[in-house]
Design an enzyme around this catalytic site. Structure first.
Site, PDB file in Angstrom:
ATOM      1  N   THR A 220      -5.575 -23.741  -3.897  1.00 18.79           N
ATOM      2  CA  THR A 220      -4.788 -24.571  -4.807  1.00 18.79           C
ATOM      3  C   THR A 220      -4.299 -23.802  -6.024  1.00 18.79           C
ATOM      4  OG1 THR A 220      -6.832 -25.373  -5.858  1.00 18.79           O
ATOM      5  CG2 THR A 220      -5.912 -26.697  -4.067  1.00 18.79           C
ATOM      6  N   CYS A 221      -5.025 -22.745  -6.424  1.00 19.29           N
ATOM      7  CA  CYS A 221      -4.584 -21.954  -7.580  1.00 19.29           C
ATOM      8  C   CYS A 221      -3.252 -21.272  -7.298  1.00 19.29           C
ATOM      9  CB  CYS A 221      -5.616 -20.888  -7.928  1.00 19.29           C
ATOM     10  SG  CYS A 221      -7.223 -21.537  -8.400  1.00 19.29           S
TER      11      CYS A 221
END
Length: 254
Positions: A220-221
């Site tokens: 997700t980063c």
């Protein structure tokens, strides 16, 4: 629910609305930089040599140290070690996530009351924080063609069968499922106001070295989904649906 919120609440607030305890794993969604630089490292390594104490540092908007807060009585004298690192991460999460969101208690209480009035307890109990975000917070539908136009591909080519199958599967999902899949990839179910062209970092589909026909994974980063090789469209679609419905469980901490 009678009204949706005009904003997207963070993952840990949604957990509190559901009456779930917050943990250091929630940093991966609410503060990815904190998660990668401190939480994940400490969880995976012996922190004894890092000279860390049961303290937290608060910085102002200029990046200057504003205050140091003990996470327990005499925290400034208690060094974090392999033996007590789980307790340290738990106290850090309680302070950072729960303590610092004290100003949001009225939001949490109001959303809990709305849920109690509009949905039976047995229905609410099946929601996870990601699903509740989609339900409670206003977010536009995911335009698959717009998403496809502004998604990079690495390891595959746009004509690779897995990539073509991914977009076919994406188009077959319901609006609710597409938002959940977007949340699985980026940590948020919301599309930027200017569409996917404004998403930073850019969405990316990456070829995974995982076993053939295994589950996709996400980072997700980096707004990234990793797809292994698949033997058929049906298998990819099945695995994608598992990711949509189970992927919220996230990173496993001690």
């Amino acid at each position: 629910m009678e009204h949706q919120l005009p904003v997207t609440l963070c993952h840990s607030l949604m957990k509190q609305i559901l009456g779930l305890p917050v943990s250091c794993a929630d940093f991966q969604y609410d503060d990815p930089e904190m998660f990668d630089s401190r939480v994940k490292y400490i969880n995976e390594n012996d922190p004894s040599e890092l000279d860390i104490f049961f303290m937290d540092q608060i910085y102002n908007h200029k990046g200057e140290l504003h205050a140091e807060v003990p996470l327990m009585a005499n925290g400034q004298t208690v060094r974090v070690s392999e033996a007590n690192k789980v307790q340290y991460l738990k106290r850090l999460a309680q302070y950072r996530i729960q303590g610092m969101f004290g100003c949001c208690n009225q939001i949490i209480l109001k959303q809990q009351q709305d849920l109690e009035q509009s949905s039976p307890d047995e229905i609410v109990s099946v929601f996870n924080p990601f699903e509740l975000t989609v339900i409670c917070c206003c977010s536009r539908d995911v335009d698959v063609e717009d998403m496809k136009q502004f998604t990079d591909v690495s390891g595959f080519t746009p004509s690779s069968k897995e990539v073509k199958w991914f977009w076919t599967a994406m188009g077959s999902l319901t609006s609710f499922e597409r938002k959940k899949l977007l949340q699985f990839i980026t940590g948020s179910s919301s599309v930027p106001p200017d569409g996917f062209q404004a998403m930073k970092p850019k969405l990316c589909i990456v070829k995974s070295n995982s076993t053939k026909d295994s589950l996709p994974t996400s980072h997700t980063c980096f707004n990234r989904i990793d797809l292994p090789a698949y033997s058929s469209y049906a298998v990819l679609q099945e695995k994608l649906l598992v990711a949509v419905n189970e992927g919220y469980k996230g990173f496993a901490l001690l």
